[in-house]
Structure formats: structure tokens, C-alpha cells
Motif scaffolding. Sequence first.
Motif, mmCIF file in Angstrom:
data_model
loop_
_atom_site.group_PDB
_atom_site.id
_atom_site.type_symbol
_atom_site.label_atom_id
_atom_site.label_comp_id
_atom_site.label_asym_id
_atom_site.label_seq_id
_atom_site.Cartn_x
_atom_site.Cartn_y
_atom_site.Cartn_z
ATOM 1 N N GLN A 323 0.827 -1.204 0.000
ATOM 2 C CA GLN A 323 0.000 0.000 0.000
ATOM 3 C C GLN A 323 0.866 1.260 0.000
ATOM 4 N N THR A 324 1.932 1.246 0.791
ATOM 5 C CA THR A 324 2.804 2.421 0.876
ATOM 6 C C THR A 324 3.489 2.710 -0.447
ATOM 7 N N SER A 325 4.047 1.677 -1.070
ATOM 8 C CA SER A 325 4.760 1.893 -2.335
ATOM 9 C C SER A 325 3.809 2.340 -3.435
ATOM 10 N N LEU A 326 2.593 1.845 -3.429
ATOM 11 C CA LEU A 326 1.615 2.269 -4.430
ATOM 12 C C LEU A 326 1.199 3.728 -4.217
ATOM 13 N N ILE A 327 1.109 4.137 -2.964
ATOM 14 C CA ILE A 327 0.803 5.540 -2.685
ATOM 15 C C ILE A 327 1.919 6.436 -3.215
ATOM 16 N N ILE A 328 3.173 6.049 -2.991
ATOM 17 C CA ILE A 328 4.311 6.835 -3.475
ATOM 18 C C ILE A 328 4.273 6.950 -4.994
ATOM 19 N N VAL A 329 4.020 5.825 -5.664
ATOM 20 C CA VAL A 329 3.928 5.847 -7.124
ATOM 21 C C VAL A 329 2.786 6.756 -7.576
ATOM 22 N N ALA A 330 1.633 6.640 -6.925
ATOM 23 C CA ALA A 330 0.470 7.448 -7.304
ATOM 24 C C ALA A 330 0.754 8.935 -7.151
ATOM 25 N N VAL A 331 1.404 9.311 -6.050
ATOM 26 C CA VAL A 331 1.706 10.727 -5.808
ATOM 27 C C VAL A 331 2.680 11.260 -6.845
ATOM 28 N N LEU A 332 3.802 10.560 -7.035
ATOM 29 C CA LEU A 332 4.823 11.039 -7.970
ATOM 30 C C LEU A 332 4.313 11.016 -9.405
ATOM 31 N N TYR A 333 3.611 9.946 -9.748
ATOM 32 C CA TYR A 333 3.051 9.870 -11.097
ATOM 33 C C TYR A 333 2.030 10.983 -11.317
ATOM 34 N N GLY A 334 1.199 11.250 -10.318
ATOM 35 C CA GLY A 334 0.207 12.309 -10.441
ATOM 36 C C GLY A 334 0.845 13.662 -10.675
ATOM 37 N N ILE A 335 1.920 13.957 -9.943
ATOM 38 C CA ILE A 335 2.583 15.257 -10.082
ATOM 39 C C ILE A 335 3.138 15.441 -11.496
ATOM 40 N N VAL A 336 3.901 14.455 -11.979
ATOM 41 C CA VAL A 336 4.571 14.634 -13.276
ATOM 42 C C VAL A 336 3.606 14.496 -14.447
ATOM 43 N N SER A 337 2.621 13.611 -14.338
ATOM 44 C CA SER A 337 1.650 13.503 -15.431
ATOM 45 C C SER A 337 0.772 14.744 -15.475
ATOM 46 N N GLY A 338 0.491 15.328 -14.293
ATOM 47 C CA GLY A 338 -0.260 16.575 -14.260
ATOM 48 C C GLY A 338 0.495 17.698 -14.934
ATOM 49 N N THR A 339 1.809 17.732 -14.732
ATOM 50 C CA THR A 339 2.640 18.727 -15.417
ATOM 51 C C THR A 339 2.543 18.551 -16.919
ATOM 52 N N TYR A 340 2.598 17.306 -17.388
ATOM 53 C CA TYR A 340 2.544 17.061 -18.833
ATOM 54 C C TYR A 340 1.240 17.577 -19.426
ATOM 55 N N VAL A 341 0.130 17.209 -18.811
ATOM 56 C CA VAL A 341 -1.175 17.572 -19.367
ATOM 57 C C VAL A 341 -1.382 19.085 -19.360
ATOM 58 N N SER A 342 -0.921 19.770 -18.300
ATOM 59 C CA SER A 342 -1.153 21.209 -18.212
ATOM 60 C C SER A 342 -0.231 22.004 -19.116
ATOM 61 N N VAL A 343 0.999 21.537 -19.283
ATOM 62 C CA VAL A 343 1.981 22.293 -20.076
ATOM 63 C C VAL A 343 1.899 21.942 -21.558
ATOM 64 N N PHE A 344 1.377 20.773 -21.890
ATOM 65 C CA PHE A 344 1.350 20.304 -23.282
ATOM 66 C C PHE A 344 0.789 21.336 -24.275
ATOM 67 N N PRO A 345 -0.315 22.042 -23.977
ATOM 68 C CA PRO A 345 -0.838 22.981 -24.979
ATOM 69 C C PRO A 345 -0.007 24.251 -25.154
ATOM 70 N N ILE A 346 0.851 24.593 -24.191
ATOM 71 C CA ILE A 346 1.518 25.889 -24.231
ATOM 72 C C ILE A 346 2.442 26.042 -25.433
ATOM 73 N N PRO A 347 3.321 25.080 -25.730
ATOM 74 C CA PRO A 347 4.155 25.242 -26.927
ATOM 75 C C PRO A 347 3.338 25.307 -28.210
ATOM 76 N N ILE A 348 2.194 24.634 -28.258
ATOM 77 C CA ILE A 348 1.342 24.673 -29.451
ATOM 78 C C ILE A 348 0.847 26.084 -29.697
ATOM 79 N N ILE A 349 0.425 26.756 -28.635
ATOM 80 C CA ILE A 349 -0.075 28.120 -28.766
ATOM 81 C C ILE A 349 1.001 29.039 -29.318
ATOM 82 N N ALA A 350 2.255 28.804 -28.931
ATOM 83 C CA ALA A 350 3.350 29.679 -29.336
ATOM 84 C C ALA A 350 3.877 29.378 -30.734
#
Length: 422
Positions: A323-350
Motif C-alpha cells: 500500500q505504501t509503495s503504491l501511494i508513493i507511485v500514485a503521488v509522484l506519477y500524479g505530479i509529473v503527469s499533471g505537469t505534462y497535461v497542463s503544459v502540453f498545450p503551451i508550446p502549441i499556442i506559441a
Amino acid sequence: MGDGRESTLTETEYSPPSKQDTSETDFPDGGFRAWLIVAGTVASNASTFGFVNAWGVFQTYYEQTLLKDVSPSTIAWIGSVQYSLVFLPGLLTGRLFDLGYFKIPYATASILLVVLTFLVGQCTQYWHFILCQGIAIGLMCGTIFGPAIGIIGHWFKKRRGIALGIAATGSSIGGTIFPIATHKLIPLVGFPWTMRICGFMLMLTLGFANLVLARRLPAKDISGGLLNLRAFRNPAFTVYCVSGFIAFLGLYTVLTYIELSAVKVGVSPDFSFYLVSIANGSSLLGRVVGGIASDVYGPLNVLTPMTLIAAGMTFAWPHARSQTSLIIVAVLYGIVSGTYVSVFPIPIIAMGEVSDIGRRTGMALTIAAVGALAGPPISGAINSATGGFEAMGYYAGSTIVLGVMLLFTTRQLLLRRWRGKI
């Protein structure tokens, strides 16, 4: 007015009558009205991407109850169709947005999304779910999601990264609330009433978004119809679109299957469903910080390393057996995948003129949609063939790594040197 296109009054009625608001080179980049636009986009994203990001809970519930005689790979098509259709209508909605059509398509899709959410509660067979929850809800979410990105591009330039980052937190908020609400409500009120309650929640958030969202710049009929194929003459734009397609082949695998993998290694079902919400909640940090960092360091300088970490988390996920290791994966994966989804459109606009934001973004998102459509079912098929999650992680992680390599190529094509803000 009769053709559904916003009039000049609609474009500017909420803005001070100044040169800043009517120029394509001067952007408000702040102020009450501009930040109200961001708040409306938060609500919009919570209702669309946030709702779709709750799919992992539905995947597990359907496998164990309503569709227990259907294979996991087949069930996964419902979610992957949803994911892809959030992006796919961008080709049409982006073009309509550039032409000035926003309010009527947005409001119509909002109403239909609420109605369709009610109808999911009446579904009993696989084809019901694929048609209603997969195709119809996916199309409505896509019709709502795409233009909201264009709205941000009308109001922000220098602070576009932070504006898009904050707007993208709506996906995290929705992706945190909807899984918990769904899991808790089903035992209490049953599946049909759970979906009705979700529909009422969408009615509230989409109602607010419809009230506050509005274009700022006048419509422009740029030649070329739905497609601006000339944009692909820019090698950087072309490579960037391909990188999105390949990355999305693996990006949603963890979010789709982490709850099921937790159950398989003995984590209590009463807790495992929280992993989807933990990942989505953690992505809020990645979306906000990613947006701020992209303004400071450049979007591609942020996107490339964060996506590489997402690949690492995808490789690590099948080996998390507590349970602990899965929580760590979920947190870290959530942070970096969230960065990808939010930043992905910005270079397209430019990568082009502001008057072509909708169409250019729509083309890139449509290409990415194909990857989002195929990725989870491919992962499900690998799971069925191997009987485990390790091969799924290797497949999904490898596609993300390839996407990172193409992001780096895009950066080099634009910057043409090793160091610099881009």
C-alpha cells in the motif's frame, strides 16, 4: 446574431473599452475579468477531464459487477474512447472557435453532458456503456474542453503558463472528487442514483462556466478550412504532434489500472480506489508548479524532464506491491503527469499566430487523441496475454520515453542550441 456567432458586444462586453482588450499584441494578463476566465476554465476542466479521469474507478467497478463477464481489455475501450474524444473534437471545435462560435456549442454540449450522465445510470449492457459513456460523453467533454484552452490564449500571454496551470487544476479537482463520490455513493444509493448525483454536480460546475467564459478577441476567418496543413511545414510542430501521439499511448495506463493492480497484490478494495484520487489530487501540484515553471524556464524545458520522470514511474508501478509503495507511485506519477497535461498545450499556442490558436491546438490534440484511444486497450490486451502488470509497465513506459526523445528533438529544432529558454 442569428447564425450563432458571438457579436462584437459578446466578445467585449465584460472588458474595459480600451485598446489593450482589442489588440492581438496586448493582453490583460491579469485583472478580475481575466482571472474569472481562469476560474470558469477550472470549473470546465473539472467537469470534463476531471470527470473522465475518474475512469479507473469505473473500470474496476464494471469488472467486478455490471460487466464481470467482459474482459478487462474490452472494458478499457470505454475509458480509452472517453480519453481520446476529449481531444478528438478539437479539430472541429478549434476551427469554430477561431471563427467566433463559442457560446452556443459550449452551452449545448454542457446540457447534453448532464443528460448523458443521467443516462449512464440506466445502462446495463456493454454496448450501452460504450455508446453512452464512451462515445457520447467523450464527445461532449471534448466539445467543452478544447475551446476553454483557446479562451485562456485570448486573455493571457506573458502569464499564460501559470494561467493554464491553474486552469488545469480543475482536472485534478474533478479527478479527485468524482472517484471518491462514486465509490462511496454506489453502496449507499445504488449505481443509477450515483450517476444522477454526478449529473447534478456537473450541472453546478458547468452552469458557472457558461456564465463567466467569453472570448476577448474578434473572430478571424483564416483560410484553410478545418485544417491548417501549412502548420506542418514547421518541423518542430510536426515532431511535437508525433510526440504527443506516442506519449499518450502509455500515459494513461497507470491511471487506468493502478486500482486493479493494488487489489491484485492484496491491498484492501476499501482503500485501493483512493489511489486514483491520490494520483489526480497530486496532479494539482504538478499542474500549478508546471505552469509557473514554464513561464520562468520555458514550457519545453519543463515538459521534457517531467515526462521522463513519468516514464520512470510507469516502469516502477508494476513493482509496487504494498500500500505504501503504491501511494508513493500514485503521488509522484500524479505530479509529473499533471505537469505534462497542463503544459502540453503551451508550446502549441506559441508555434503560430494567435488568430489560429484554436485550429492549431485542435490538430495537435486530435493527433494525441489517437494515442489516448489506443493506449489503455493495448495495455489491457498485454495484461490478458501475460497475466500480470509488468509487461504493461514496460510497454507504457517505453512509449513515454520515445515521446520524451521527440520532445527533446522539438526543443532542438526550435532553439538550435543546447541551452536556452524555450
